[in-house]
Design a protein around this motif. Structure first.
Motif, mmCIF file in Angstrom:
data_model
loop_
_atom_site.group_PDB
_atom_site.id
_atom_site.type_symbol
_atom_site.label_atom_id
_atom_site.label_comp_id
_atom_site.label_asym_id
_atom_site.label_seq_id
_atom_site.Cartn_x
_atom_site.Cartn_y
_atom_site.Cartn_z
ATOM 1 N N MET A 270 0.832 -1.206 0.000
ATOM 2 C CA MET A 270 0.000 0.000 0.000
ATOM 3 C C MET A 270 0.860 1.246 0.000
ATOM 4 O O MET A 270 1.800 1.368 0.786
ATOM 5 C CB MET A 270 -0.914 -0.054 1.242
ATOM 6 N N GLU A 271 0.478 2.176 -0.867
ATOM 7 C CA GLU A 271 1.308 3.349 -1.176
ATOM 8 C C GLU A 271 1.082 4.543 -0.246
ATOM 9 O O GLU A 271 1.299 5.689 -0.665
ATOM 10 C CB GLU A 271 1.016 3.769 -2.623
ATOM 11 N N ASN A 272 0.706 4.354 1.010
ATOM 12 C CA ASN A 272 0.499 5.473 1.939
ATOM 13 C C ASN A 272 1.620 6.505 1.818
ATOM 14 O O ASN A 272 2.789 6.149 1.751
ATOM 15 C CB ASN A 272 0.471 4.957 3.369
ATOM 16 N N ALA A 303 8.626 -0.921 -6.830
ATOM 17 C CA ALA A 303 8.506 0.122 -7.850
ATOM 18 C C ALA A 303 7.056 0.611 -7.944
ATOM 19 O O ALA A 303 6.791 1.817 -7.963
ATOM 20 C CB ALA A 303 8.971 -0.413 -9.207
ATOM 21 N N HIS A 304 6.127 -0.320 -7.979
ATOM 22 C CA HIS A 304 4.707 0.036 -8.110
ATOM 23 C C HIS A 304 4.293 1.019 -7.011
ATOM 24 O O HIS A 304 3.725 2.076 -7.291
ATOM 25 C CB HIS A 304 3.869 -1.242 -8.051
ATOM 26 N N GLU A 305 4.589 0.653 -5.774
ATOM 27 C CA GLU A 305 4.147 1.513 -4.664
ATOM 28 C C GLU A 305 4.889 2.839 -4.697
ATOM 29 O O GLU A 305 4.299 3.891 -4.453
ATOM 30 C CB GLU A 305 4.348 0.818 -3.321
ATOM 31 N N PHE A 307 6.050 4.371 -7.343
ATOM 32 C CA PHE A 307 5.529 5.170 -8.468
ATOM 33 C C PHE A 307 4.182 5.809 -8.130
ATOM 34 O O PHE A 307 3.826 6.862 -8.655
ATOM 35 C CB PHE A 307 5.397 4.320 -9.740
ATOM 36 N N HIS A 308 3.421 5.153 -7.258
ATOM 37 C CA HIS A 308 2.141 5.739 -6.851
ATOM 38 C C HIS A 308 2.314 7.124 -6.220
ATOM 39 O O HIS A 308 1.358 7.886 -6.145
ATOM 40 C CB HIS A 308 1.451 4.844 -5.819
ATOM 41 N N ASN A 309 3.524 7.425 -5.739
ATOM 42 C CA ASN A 309 3.648 8.742 -5.110
ATOM 43 C C ASN A 309 3.219 9.856 -6.069
ATOM 44 O O ASN A 309 2.652 10.857 -5.652
ATOM 45 C CB ASN A 309 5.066 9.002 -4.604
ATOM 46 N N LYS A 326 -5.268 5.399 -11.301
ATOM 47 C CA LYS A 326 -3.980 5.241 -10.625
ATOM 48 C C LYS A 326 -3.415 3.833 -10.795
ATOM 49 O O LYS A 326 -2.214 3.674 -10.921
ATOM 50 C CB LYS A 326 -4.071 5.640 -9.150
ATOM 51 N N GLU A 327 -4.271 2.806 -10.796
ATOM 52 C CA GLU A 327 -3.730 1.452 -10.823
ATOM 53 C C GLU A 327 -3.281 1.004 -12.213
ATOM 54 O O GLU A 327 -2.215 0.423 -12.376
ATOM 55 C CB GLU A 327 -4.732 0.460 -10.229
ATOM 56 N N GLY A 328 -4.088 1.272 -13.229
ATOM 57 C CA GLY A 328 -3.691 0.879 -14.582
ATOM 58 C C GLY A 328 -2.411 1.592 -14.990
ATOM 59 O O GLY A 328 -1.456 0.985 -15.498
ATOM 60 N N VAL A 387 -9.132 -3.976 -13.690
ATOM 61 C CA VAL A 387 -8.779 -2.593 -13.339
ATOM 62 C C VAL A 387 -7.256 -2.405 -13.386
ATOM 63 O O VAL A 387 -6.764 -1.395 -13.882
ATOM 64 C CB VAL A 387 -9.347 -2.247 -11.947
ATOM 65 N N TYR A 388 -6.510 -3.388 -12.896
ATOM 66 C CA TYR A 388 -5.054 -3.268 -12.833
ATOM 67 C C TYR A 388 -4.400 -3.616 -14.180
ATOM 68 O O TYR A 388 -3.743 -2.787 -14.794
ATOM 69 C CB TYR A 388 -4.484 -4.204 -11.757
ATOM 70 N N ASN A 389 -4.558 -4.872 -14.602
ATOM 71 C CA ASN A 389 -3.742 -5.352 -15.721
ATOM 72 C C ASN A 389 -4.303 -4.963 -17.076
ATOM 73 O O ASN A 389 -3.559 -4.551 -17.959
ATOM 74 C CB ASN A 389 -3.558 -6.864 -15.626
HETATM 75 ZN ZN ZN Z 1 -1.394 0.104 -6.964
#
Ligand code: ZN
Ligand code: ARG
Length: 865
Positions: A270-272, A303-305, A307-309, A326-328, A387-389
């Motif tokens: 989780m990208e908190n 990397a994923h989390e 990059f969410h910043n 945000k997820e895609g 939603v993601y992939n």
């Molecule tokens: Zn995500």
């Protein structure tokens, strides 16, 4: 322990078009925590400002909370009431106020792992999507952004480390052995990005210097003893930070970036803001306990989390229907990063394999939804492969159509325009249109239409002129609520080869298929050209194109696009298997020859070759059939595997005779060689060769790392040799105290192709080390089991019963994880009547449970339709 606190509510459907802007903004939030595992007292002070023109009550969402006291501007306040789980505060005609609410929560009893919960006597939070309302009353919607100030106080011995978002601005000692810390996050954020961690943790510290020369402190926090397994995560974090600066021009914006690893976690991570919380499985890695694939998983999720910043935190979502915004985008970003860190071709193959295994079936079943859904009952059910992939594939198509420079102009404009805002998918598309200079009017259908498009492709040549054309026709199957579809804009990378000419002769074209039908001129060829279509998997579609085994074999050997080479060999295998399953005489020679030819390139690119020669999964073979026949698929796939194993025995033995690189060598070349060795061992294991178990056991015993060890154990697990039992026992004894490795022990047994796997899984569920409290353990056993097609679909329905029993037992404790295991039961339309009836009966049994969660109710009821 059962979390009885959230009482069942009849499902309410929320619609995307019902969005209304918030009536109250909350510019500031001050939280005060008196921490305890069994009792944590929370005082929240919300500075609220009215945005609505007329007086409006302040609705604060809650989930299983009791308001112990409410104050407005410092005075006790009686003007409030409960509306179901929510707190409604009457503020009269005030336009601004400070609303304080006291609540008390029991983290140790929080088995849902949403909100504030205890994991290994540490306190941690998960707030996305709607967990913040389990901590305190709040609007808890992503378009309400606040500055947070968090004070927490707790026993110094139990909670020596106190962390939250942003920077620690003060600390001090309290009374009776307590201490406190005050954290401030300078960036306004939605409540789903709030985080708090308190516990006995140790840190791996490092730092990163940003592009503008600022120093950022980095910390990865784990339990004592785990520090040595955080180095790969730290390296991955630093690589991610550098890559995002270079490729997207995005610099990190705080002085501190902390990551905490927790064992009990519903998802990956989780990208908190400034305080990412991770499932331990995506942080901890060393060669003895983690496979090469696990290392790649750590790199990709870190990397994923990170990059969410930017894609998620600096620009967040207006509402949860925009989740793919945000997820895609962030999945696309992490895929591109991993491609740059290793082999881009292999990464693309892996990503497409995941898409086909998880997303295509979802898009073809009762739970199909567009990447931007129109409605939901429980948003947790929409953290999906779609939603993601598929969301990532939609972003990738835009990037393919405009090229990297123009795509960068589009994303720059997106970040500039929407920095600090809660945006929509439409905002993103418009920024790409304006920044990259492209009209995406028709392309927008990818956001609203569900279902995997099918493209029929047919070559036609004119004997007199030698001119060839390609006829294309697209259809998009009906999905729930969407009976009719409009033609989409589908970018297809296409190339035609002259079989006898040089492979590089003709130019690739990017065909933008924007009508139901199209005819594409290919040029002049002496004979029927070799067609390479959807190269690099440029669009997430299914291509139906009749190509003879010889053509596919030619492409597998000569195509200059590595993905297309892989695809050609897969198609050849698939055609062979589907024919065999349908009772046609098995003609395996072309596959054996193509595998032999591909293996000849193993020295140059072992990772690619290992991917290319893998047989399609049983489930993917099933996806090609109108009615899936799991037993015939199992039989024919094993037969083909054995045939390839025997025909190429000396090749497999040669690969295994070459010693494995040391497990500490994590270079792409070393990883590729280990991967190929694993494939070679699996092919040999599928033969009837007497020495195969001993060979696997020797590799298992001699392995200096988990990649080889797990591959050997998995091969042994399919058989019934003495070595199998011995290896499983050794593995268990050696790793029984390491939960992440013990997960593998459960997983390889649930993957086993043995006929008694259902019974084995039932026994394993009663093993003392099995627990419903840990989502990783549940997924290791049951996630692997449902992926084991012939086992899960045992004709007597024992597999369905086992899964339904699990869902029923888990739902009261952890509805989110329980609900995510339901979809395999919803595939009943694809199976014979007897199996379909058994599957539906189990869905019905789940639905009949009193007090079933909203999560499971939505998944099971939609799956029955
Ligand atoms: Zn995500
Ligand atoms: N935003 C997180 C991620 O993709 C996923 C968190 C979802 N968690 C949940 N409990 N629904 O990176």
């Amino acid at each position: 322990m059962t979390d009885a606190s959230s009482s069942p509510v009849p499902p309410v459907t929320i619609h995307r078009t019902a969005y209304r802007p918030p009536e109250w903004r909350v510019p500031e939030v001050a939280l005060d925590f008196a921490l305890g595992l069994e009792e944590t007292r929370v005082t929240a002070a919300l500075s609220v400002v009215r945005d609505a023109d007329a007086p409006a009550p302040l609705v604060l969402r809650g989930d299983a909370l009791t308001a112990e006291a409410v104050r407005v501007d410092g005075e006790a306040w009686n003007g409030w009431r409960m509306d179901g789980p929510d707190l409604v505060v009457d503020l009269g005609d005030r336009t601004a106020a400070v609303v304080e609410v006291d609540t008390r929560i029991d983290p140790a009893a929080n088995s849902q792992l949403m909100g504030l919960y205890a994991s290994n006597s540490m306190l941690c939070t998960q707030c996305e999507a709607e967990g913040f309302r389990r901590i305190t009353f709040h609007p808890d919607r992503p378009d309400v952004l606040s500055r947070y100030r968090v004070r927490m106080e707790g026993d110094k011995a139990a909670f020596p480390i106190l962390l939250s978002n942003g920077n620690c601005v003060a600390t001090g000692e309290g009374e009776g052995g307590t201490h406190w810390a005050l954290w401030e996050d300078p960036w306004p954020k939605p409540s789903y990005l709030f985080a708090l961690v308190a516990g006995d943790l140790v840190v791996n510290r490092d730092h990163f210097t940003t592009l503008s020369g600022r120093r950022v402190e980095l910390g990865i926090w784990v339990r004592a003893g785990d520090q040595d397994r955080t180095h790969h995560a730290m390296a991955s974090l630093k690589h991610s930070m550098a890559w995002d600066e270079q490729v997207y021009g995005r610099e990190y914006d705080l002085d501190l970036f902390n990551i905490v690893a927790v064992s009990d976690f519903n998802m990956g991570a989780m990208e908190n803001k400034g305080l990412n919380v991770f499932n331990t499985r995506y942080i901890l890695a060393d060669p003895d306990t983690a496979t090469d694939a696990d290392y790649d998983g750590v790199e990709g999720v870190v990397a994923h989390e990170y990059f969410h910043n930017w894609s998620g935190n600096r620009v967040t979502c207006r509402d949860w229907f925009q989740l793919s915004l945000k997820e895609g985008f962030t999945v696309y970003r992490d895929q591109s990063f991993s491609a740059a860190m290793g082999s881009a071709a292999v990464k693309r193959i892996e990503d497409v394999r995941v898409l086909r295994a998880a997303q295509f079936p979802e898009d073809a079943g009762p739970l199909a939804h567009p990447i931007r859904p129109d409605s939901y009952q429980e948003i947790s059910n929409f953290y999906t492969a779609t939603v993601y992939n598929k969301g990532a594939e939609i972003i990738r198509m835009m990037a393919t159509m405009v090229g990297p420079e123009r795509f960068r102009r589009g994303t720059d404009l997106y970040f500039d325009r929407h920095d600090g805002e809660a945006a929509t998918c439409e905002d993103f598309v418009r920024a790409i249109e304006d920044g990259a200079g492209i009209d995406l009017t028709q392309f927008r259908l990818w956001y609203s239409q569900a279902g995997t498009p099918r493209i029929a492709a047919r070559l036609e040549g004119d004997a007199a002129s030698g001119e060839w054309v390609l006829h294309l026709a697209q259809t998009i199957p009906p999905t729930p609520g969407q009976p009719d579809k409009a033609p989409m804009l589908i970018p297809l990378r296409i190339k035609a080869f002259d079989r006898d000419g040089a492979a590089q002769d003709t130019a690739e074209q990017l065909v933008l298929l924007d009508h139901a039908d199209a005819t594409v001129p290919l040029g002049r060829f002496a004979g029927r050209p070799m067609l390479s279509i959807n190269r690099g998997f440029s669009a997430p579609v299914i291509v139906d194109c009749a190509r003879a085994p010889g053509e596919l074999a030619w492409l597998a050997a000569h195509d200059d696009d590595p993905f297309a080479r892989y695809e050609a060999l897969q198609q050849l295998m698939l055609d062979t298997l589907v024919a065999a399953v349908s009772g046609e005489a098995a003609e395996r020679g072309a596959v054996v020859d193509a595998v032999r030819e591909t293996l000849a390139g193993a020295a140059a690119d072992p990772a690619f070759v290992a991917e290319a020669v893998l047989l399609p999964s049983e489930a993917f073979i099933g996806d090609q059939m109108v009615t899936v026949d799991p037993d015939a698929i199992r039989r024919e796939r094993l037969a083909l595997q054995a045939a390839i194993g025997e025909a190429l025995e000396s090749e497999w033995r040669a690969i295994l005779a070459d010693p494995a690189p040391p497990a500490t060598d994590l270079s792409p070349a070393a990883k590729g060689r280990r991967r190929l060795r694993g494939v070679a061992l699996a092919y040999l294991g599928a033969t009837a060769r007497d020495d195969a178990p001993a060979l696997a056991f020797a590799i298992f015993s001699d392995a200096d790392g988990m990649t080889e060890r797990q591959a050997a154990l998995a091969t042994l697990a399919h058989g019934d040799s003495d070595e199998r039992a011995h290896a499983l026992d050794i593995f268990y004894q050696r790793y029984r105290d390491n939960p992440l490795v013990l997960d593998k022990w459960f997983q390889v047994q649930a993957w086993s192709l043995r006929p008694d796997t259902v019974d084995a899984v039932r026994d394993l569920a009663r093993h003392p080390d099995f627990t419903l409290a840990n989502p990783n353990r549940v997924r290791a056993l049951y996630g692997a089991f449902t992926a084991n097609q012939a086992a899960f679909h045992r004709p007597d329905g024992a597999g369905y019963r086992l899964l339904a029993d699990l869902v029923i037992a888990l739902d009261p404790k952890n509805p989110q994880t329980a609900a995510r295991l339901i979809p395999p039961l919803g595939r009943w339309k694809r199976f014979d009547e007897a199996r379909a009836a058994l599957m539906k009966a189990e869905l019905g049994r789940i639905l009949a449970q009193p007090g079933l969660s909203r999560d499971a109710t939505e998944q099971a009821s939609k799956s029955l339709v």
